[in-house]
Every structure is written in structure tokens, then in C-alpha cells.
Design a protein around this motif. Structure first.
Motif, PDB file in Angstrom:
ATOM      1  N   ASP A 227     -63.224   0.688 -37.845  1.00 23.41           N
ATOM      2  CA  ASP A 227     -63.525   0.456 -36.428  1.00 23.41           C
ATOM      3  C   ASP A 227     -63.225  -0.987 -36.032  1.00 23.41           C
ATOM      4  O   ASP A 227     -62.876  -1.261 -34.875  1.00 23.41           O
ATOM      5  N   LEU A 228     -63.363  -1.918 -36.965  1.00 21.46           N
ATOM      6  CA  LEU A 228     -63.046  -3.310 -36.672  1.00 21.46           C
ATOM      7  C   LEU A 228     -61.572  -3.455 -36.326  1.00 21.46           C
ATOM      8  O   LEU A 228     -61.218  -4.115 -35.336  1.00 21.46           O
ATOM      9  N   ARG A 229     -60.705  -2.829 -37.101  1.00 25.28           N
ATOM     10  CA  ARG A 229     -59.269  -2.895 -36.794  1.00 25.28           C
ATOM     11  C   ARG A 229     -58.954  -2.157 -35.495  1.00 25.28           C
ATOM     12  O   ARG A 229     -58.112  -2.606 -34.706  1.00 25.28           O
ATOM     13  N   THR A 230     -59.637  -1.046 -35.268  1.00 23.32           N
ATOM     14  CA  THR A 230     -59.454  -0.324 -33.997  1.00 23.32           C
ATOM     15  C   THR A 230     -59.869  -1.210 -32.828  1.00 23.32           C
ATOM     16  O   THR A 230     -59.181  -1.265 -31.799  1.00 23.32           O
ATOM     17  N   TYR A 231     -60.977  -1.913 -32.995  1.00 20.59           N
ATOM     18  CA  TYR A 231     -61.459  -2.808 -31.943  1.00 20.59           C
ATOM     19  C   TYR A 231     -60.428  -3.884 -31.613  1.00 20.59           C
ATOM     20  O   TYR A 231     -60.098  -4.108 -30.438  1.00 20.59           O
ATOM     21  N   VAL A 232     -59.908  -4.548 -32.628  1.00 20.19           N
ATOM     22  CA  VAL A 232     -58.943  -5.629 -32.394  1.00 20.19           C
ATOM     23  C   VAL A 232     -57.690  -5.081 -31.721  1.00 20.19           C
ATOM     24  O   VAL A 232     -57.142  -5.700 -30.790  1.00 20.19           O
ATOM     25  N   ARG A 233     -57.226  -3.916 -32.155  1.00 14.08           N
ATOM     26  CA  ARG A 233     -56.037  -3.323 -31.535  1.00 14.08           C
ATOM     27  C   ARG A 233     -56.295  -2.983 -30.073  1.00 14.08           C
ATOM     28  O   ARG A 233     -55.421  -3.172 -29.220  1.00 14.08           O
ATOM     29  N   ARG A 234     -57.491  -2.511 -29.766  1.00 18.29           N
ATOM     30  CA  ARG A 234     -57.803  -2.187 -28.373  1.00 18.29           C
ATOM     31  C   ARG A 234     -57.897  -3.440 -27.513  1.00 18.29           C
ATOM     32  O   ARG A 234     -57.531  -3.414 -26.335  1.00 18.29           O
ATOM     33  N   VAL A 235     -58.405  -4.515 -28.089  1.00 18.01           N
ATOM     34  CA  VAL A 235     -58.462  -5.780 -27.344  1.00 18.01           C
ATOM     35  C   VAL A 235     -57.066  -6.193 -26.887  1.00 18.01           C
ATOM     36  O   VAL A 235     -56.867  -6.655 -25.754  1.00 18.01           O
ATOM     37  N   PHE A 236     -56.076  -5.981 -27.769  1.00 17.37           N
ATOM     38  CA  PHE A 236     -54.700  -6.365 -27.438  1.00 17.37           C
ATOM     39  C   PHE A 236     -53.883  -5.183 -26.918  1.00 17.37           C
ATOM     40  O   PHE A 236     -52.651  -5.255 -26.837  1.00 17.37           O
ATOM     41  N   LYS A 237     -54.606  -4.102 -26.564  1.00 20.54           N
ATOM     42  CA  LYS A 237     -54.016  -2.943 -25.887  1.00 20.54           C
ATOM     43  C   LYS A 237     -52.877  -2.319 -26.688  1.00 20.54           C
ATOM     44  O   LYS A 237     -51.832  -1.949 -26.143  1.00 20.54           O
ATOM     45  N   LEU A 238     -53.108  -2.209 -27.993  1.00 20.57           N
ATOM     46  CA  LEU A 238     -52.171  -1.532 -28.879  1.00 20.57           C
ATOM     47  C   LEU A 238     -52.656  -0.101 -29.094  1.00 20.57           C
ATOM     48  O   LEU A 238     -53.801   0.119 -29.511  1.00 20.57           O
ATOM     49  N   GLU A 254     -55.636 -11.779 -38.904  1.00 21.71           N
ATOM     50  CA  GLU A 254     -56.339 -13.053 -38.801  1.00 21.71           C
ATOM     51  C   GLU A 254     -57.680 -12.872 -38.104  1.00 21.71           C
ATOM     52  O   GLU A 254     -58.705 -13.435 -38.527  1.00 21.71           O
ATOM     53  N   ILE A 255     -57.710 -12.068 -37.042  1.00 19.72           N
ATOM     54  CA  ILE A 255     -58.964 -11.849 -36.324  1.00 19.72           C
ATOM     55  C   ILE A 255     -59.932 -11.035 -37.171  1.00 19.72           C
ATOM     56  O   ILE A 255     -61.145 -11.282 -37.166  1.00 19.72           O
ATOM     57  N   VAL A 256     -59.436 -10.054 -37.917  1.00 17.95           N
ATOM     58  CA  VAL A 256     -60.289  -9.298 -38.840  1.00 17.95           C
ATOM     59  C   VAL A 256     -60.931 -10.263 -39.844  1.00 17.95           C
ATOM     60  O   VAL A 256     -62.131 -10.177 -40.147  1.00 17.95           O
ATOM     61  N   ARG A 257     -60.136 -11.202 -40.349  1.00 15.71           N
ATOM     62  CA  ARG A 257     -60.665 -12.191 -41.299  1.00 15.71           C
ATOM     63  C   ARG A 257     -61.737 -13.054 -40.641  1.00 15.71           C
ATOM     64  O   ARG A 257     -62.807 -13.304 -41.220  1.00 15.71           O
ATOM     65  N   LEU A 258     -61.478 -13.505 -39.410  1.00  9.02           N
ATOM     66  CA  LEU A 258     -62.448 -14.338 -38.706  1.00  9.02           C
ATOM     67  C   LEU A 258     -63.727 -13.561 -38.400  1.00  9.02           C
ATOM     68  O   LEU A 258     -64.826 -14.116 -38.438  1.00  9.02           O
ATOM     69  N   ALA A 259     -63.585 -12.280 -38.086  1.00  6.01           N
ATOM     70  CA  ALA A 259     -64.765 -11.456 -37.812  1.00  6.01           C
ATOM     71  C   ALA A 259     -65.651 -11.333 -39.042  1.00  6.01           C
ATOM     72  O   ALA A 259     -66.874 -11.211 -38.927  1.00  6.01           O
ATOM     73  N   GLU A 260     -65.032 -11.383 -40.210  1.00  4.15           N
ATOM     74  CA  GLU A 260     -65.791 -11.206 -41.450  1.00  4.15           C
ATOM     75  C   GLU A 260     -66.266 -12.522 -42.052  1.00  4.15           C
ATOM     76  O   GLU A 260     -67.366 -12.600 -42.600  1.00  4.15           O
ATOM     77  N   THR A 261     -65.443 -13.567 -41.936  1.00  4.84           N
ATOM     78  CA  THR A 261     -65.768 -14.826 -42.626  1.00  4.84           C
ATOM     79  C   THR A 261     -65.651 -16.048 -41.723  1.00  4.84           C
ATOM     80  O   THR A 261     -65.680 -17.180 -42.212  1.00  4.84           O
ATOM     81  N   TRP A 275     -71.010  -7.958 -32.709  1.00  7.70           N
ATOM     82  CA  TRP A 275     -71.111  -9.348 -32.271  1.00  7.70           C
ATOM     83  C   TRP A 275     -70.187 -10.234 -33.102  1.00  7.70           C
ATOM     84  O   TRP A 275     -69.475 -11.084 -32.564  1.00  7.70           O
ATOM     85  N   SER A 276     -70.168 -10.035 -34.423  1.00 11.89           N
ATOM     86  CA  SER A 276     -69.254 -10.813 -35.256  1.00 11.89           C
ATOM     87  C   SER A 276     -67.806 -10.424 -34.978  1.00 11.89           C
ATOM     88  O   SER A 276     -66.906 -11.265 -35.040  1.00 11.89           O
ATOM     89  N   ALA A 277     -67.580  -9.147 -34.638  1.00 10.33           N
ATOM     90  CA  ALA A 277     -66.220  -8.714 -34.292  1.00 10.33           C
ATOM     91  C   ALA A 277     -65.738  -9.422 -33.029  1.00 10.33           C
ATOM     92  O   ALA A 277     -64.622  -9.956 -32.979  1.00 10.33           O
ATOM     93  N   TYR A 278     -66.589  -9.440 -31.992  1.00 18.33           N
ATOM     94  CA  TYR A 278     -66.223 -10.129 -30.753  1.00 18.33           C
ATOM     95  C   TYR A 278     -66.008 -11.613 -31.004  1.00 18.33           C
ATOM     96  O   TYR A 278     -65.069 -12.221 -30.483  1.00 18.33           O
ATOM     97  N   ASN A 279     -66.843 -12.213 -31.853  1.00 15.91           N
ATOM     98  CA  ASN A 279     -66.686 -13.632 -32.137  1.00 15.91           C
ATOM     99  C   ASN A 279     -65.461 -13.927 -32.981  1.00 15.91           C
ATOM    100  O   ASN A 279     -64.974 -15.055 -32.979  1.00 15.91           O
ATOM    101  N   GLY A 280     -64.951 -12.923 -33.699  1.00 15.01           N
ATOM    102  CA  GLY A 280     -63.671 -13.111 -34.357  1.00 15.01           C
ATOM    103  C   GLY A 280     -62.565 -13.336 -33.340  1.00 15.01           C
ATOM    104  O   GLY A 280     -61.702 -14.216 -33.517  1.00 15.01           O
ATOM    105  N   VAL A 281     -62.598 -12.561 -32.257  1.00  5.40           N
ATOM    106  CA  VAL A 281     -61.622 -12.752 -31.182  1.00  5.40           C
ATOM    107  C   VAL A 281     -61.847 -14.085 -30.485  1.00  5.40           C
ATOM    108  O   VAL A 281     -60.909 -14.863 -30.256  1.00  5.40           O
ATOM    109  N   SER A 282     -63.099 -14.386 -30.144  1.00  3.12           N
ATOM    110  CA  SER A 282     -63.375 -15.616 -29.405  1.00  3.12           C
ATOM    111  C   SER A 282     -63.071 -16.858 -30.233  1.00  3.12           C
ATOM    112  O   SER A 282     -62.612 -17.873 -29.703  1.00  3.12           O
TER     113      SER A 282
END
Length: 321
Positions: A227-238, A254-261, A275-282
Motif C-alpha cells: 500500500d505504501l508503493r500504491t500511495y506514492v504512485r497515486r500521489v504522482f498520478k501513476l 526514494e520516497i518509500v525509503r524516506l517513509a520508512e527511515t 503519517w510516516s508515508a505522507y512525511n516521506g513525500v513531504s
């Protein structure tokens, strides 16, 4: 490294309080400056006026209806504007905020000019308790006022949350109408319009609290790797079956990595959540994207970075619901 902060006579047109930002540019603010816009504006290199000057065609010397916006201190042309444009001086654009400083409802944080002086801003911290999203994770409340001298940017005043643990610039709650940046055109009634903004500012604290509820929802909802990868793809409309470019794949990873670490995302109270997923993007938008930190700031406040940040919050809330 390229940057957009204006440098005049070897001095960066920016002032800041606390840790030196970006490329070590700018003049530090003292405690006494935090409630004095006149002093802060001088240190930020914003103590200048603009004037409208007529234009003529180069070949026939015929006058045209548009005019140039010229800075009085060095005669630098900051932009060309239409006949209805009324200039707004820096001291007027930001002077209305002085009562908030006098009562210590807010304190100045950073101020400066970008893109050759055509875009100026001040960021002030509300002197209210920060938003507690989860244990050890807080968000501070800021107000951002900005305007442009080239006709491309109306006066804006809005609310800007910043995550303390990593200094990520976040998006306000998408459902809060009063949280949207207020755009005021450069016309002759602009000063009166700015006075009316004070009434909207009284809603700031409640709007931050409404936003915090969405952040807390994200912090309560777990997210798995898929779901994390799905989330990032949806953010960038893929689309799910869309084959992304190599660059886009790298950004997703890179964003998946930031969301986790990423900064603060390893806190036990929020690890593995939306919340950590959104902060990976931010965090990517705030600290990683683009050529330099100030170009990222320009994009986050005035460009497509802001729309991406907002969309990322909307997608996270929708998926976590």
C-alpha cells in the motif's frame, strides 16, 4: 550550487532566527528583532520601495500602457505590469502584521527575497502550543505572507504547518476553506484588503487544530509495503499498470525509503503509518527535490511543490479512511 535567494552587493537578501538555513546565506536575527518588522526587514535586505515607470518601444519610442516596476535603491527593473497594477511597498505588505508582533501573538522567523527581488516573503511562528500528532512528534504553527513585484504573484497570506522533528513543510487540511492561501490582487484597495485579512487570522488556531485531526488519523492507521508503493504512485498520478520512467521509479523508491527511515519516521509512535508515508513525500519535497533548498522552498510555497504536497495529504487521508 544554484540558488534563487537574491544577493545584492555580496549580501544575501534574507534574515533568519536560529539555525543557519540553506547555503549559509542570510543575516541572523536577534531576539529583539523577532517582534520588530522594521529592524528585521533591514537585516533581510527588504527596506526598499518600488515605483512605476513608463515604457516606450525601442524602435519608435512610442509609449505603451504597461509599466515597469523599478526598485528605487538601485533602479533594477523587477517586472513589467499592466495599467491597473498598483505597487505595494514591502513596508505596507508586512507592516500590517506589526500588531501581532506587538502583542507577541507571533514572532518573526525568516524573511527575504527570491528571484532577483521580484518575490518577497516573511514567515512568522505563532506563539501557540505546537500540535502533538503522536508521542514525540509535534507540528509548529506558522503564518506565511508573501507578494511579488513583477505582477505574477498576488499578495498571499496563509497558514503553514512545519513538522518539528525534521522541519518538513506540510499541507493544511484540504477540507478547511479558511486555511487556503488568500490571494489579493495588486489594485488600489489592496491595503484595505490586507486589513481584512486580520479577521481571517483569528481563525488560524482552529484551522491548525482541524488539520491536526487529519494528521492524527494518519498516525493511527498502519500501512504495509504494498500500500505504501500504491500511495506514492497515486500521489504522482501513476496508474497501477503504468510503466514509470526510470527517473520516476527512482523517485518512488526514494520516497518509500524516506517513509520508512526518513527524519522522525522511525519514531515508535508513528512508524509504518500513513503519517510516516505522507512525511516521506513531504520530506522529499522539502529536503531532496530540485537543485537547491531555496528552489524547493519557492516551489513548496508558490509552485507545483505546493500542489503535490496538498495532493499527497488528500491521497493519504482518502486511503487511511
Amino acid at each position: 550550487m544554484a540558488h534563487e535567494i537574491e544577493v545584492v552587493n555580496g549580501t544575501a537578501s534574507m534574515a533568519y532566527f536560529g539555525k543557519t538555513p540553506w547555503h549559509g546565506l542570510g543575516t541572523p536575527l536577534e531576539e529583539s528583532d523577532l517582534y520588530d518588522w522594521t529592524s528585521a526587514s533591514r537585516k533581510a535586505g527588504l527596506d526598499w520601495d518600488v515605483e512605476l515607470v513608463p515604457l516606450v518601444t525601442a524602435d519608435t519610442q512610442a509609449t505603451v500602457t504597461h509599466k515597469a516596476v523599478r526598485r528605487s535603491t538601485d533602479n533594477k527593473v523587477l517586472g513589467v505590469v499592466g495599467p491597473r497594477y498598483a505597487p505595494l511597498q514591502n513596508k505596507d505588505a508586512f507592516g500590517w502584521f506589526q500588531p501581532f508582533l506587538d502583542t507577541k501573538e507571533a514572532s518573526l522567523h525568516t524573511a527575504g527575497s527570491l528571484v532577483g527581488g521580484s518575490r518577497v516573503w516573511v514567515l512568522a511562528r505563532l506563539t501557540r502550543d505546537p500540535l502533538v500528532i503522536a508521542e514525540g512528534d509535534e507540528v509548529e504553527k506558522f503564518l506565511l505572507l508573501s507578494h511579488g513585484h513583477d505582477g505574477s504573484l498576488a499578495v498571499r497570506c496563509g497558514f503553514t504547518p512545519v513538522r518539528v522533528v525534521c522541519q518538513n513543510t506540510l499541507s493544511m487540511a484540504h477540507a478547511a476553506d479558511a486555511s487556503k492561501l488568500i490571494r489579493i490582487k495588486h489594485t488600489r484597495d489592496v491595503l484595505q484588503n490586507l486589513a481584512n485579512v486580520r479577521a481571517v487570522m483569528n481563525l488560524a488556531n482552529s484551522q491548525f487544530e482541524a488539520t491536526a485531526e487529519q494528521y492524527r488519523l494518519l498516525a493511527r492507521k498502519s500501512i504495509n509495503q504494498s500500500d505504501l508503493r500504491t500511495y506514492v504512485r497515486r500521489v504522482f498520478k501513476l496508474e497501477d499498470d503504468q510503466d514509470a520512467s526510470t527517473r520516476m521509479k527512482n523517485i518512488v523508491e526514494e520516497i518509500v525509503r524516506l517513509a520508512e527511515t526518513g527524519r522522525g519516521n522511525d519514531l515508535p509512535s508513528i512508524r509504518g503509518t500513513y503519517w510516516s508515508a505522507y512525511n516521506g513525500v513531504s520530506e522529499w519535497l522539502t529536503h531532496e527535490r530540485g537543485r537547491s533548498a531555496d528552489t524547493r522552498m519557492n516551489s513548496l510555497w508558490f509552485g507545483d511543490g505546493a500542489s503535490t504536497n496538498k495532493h499527497a495529504l488528500e491521497v493519504a487521508v482518502a486511503m487511511a479512511a
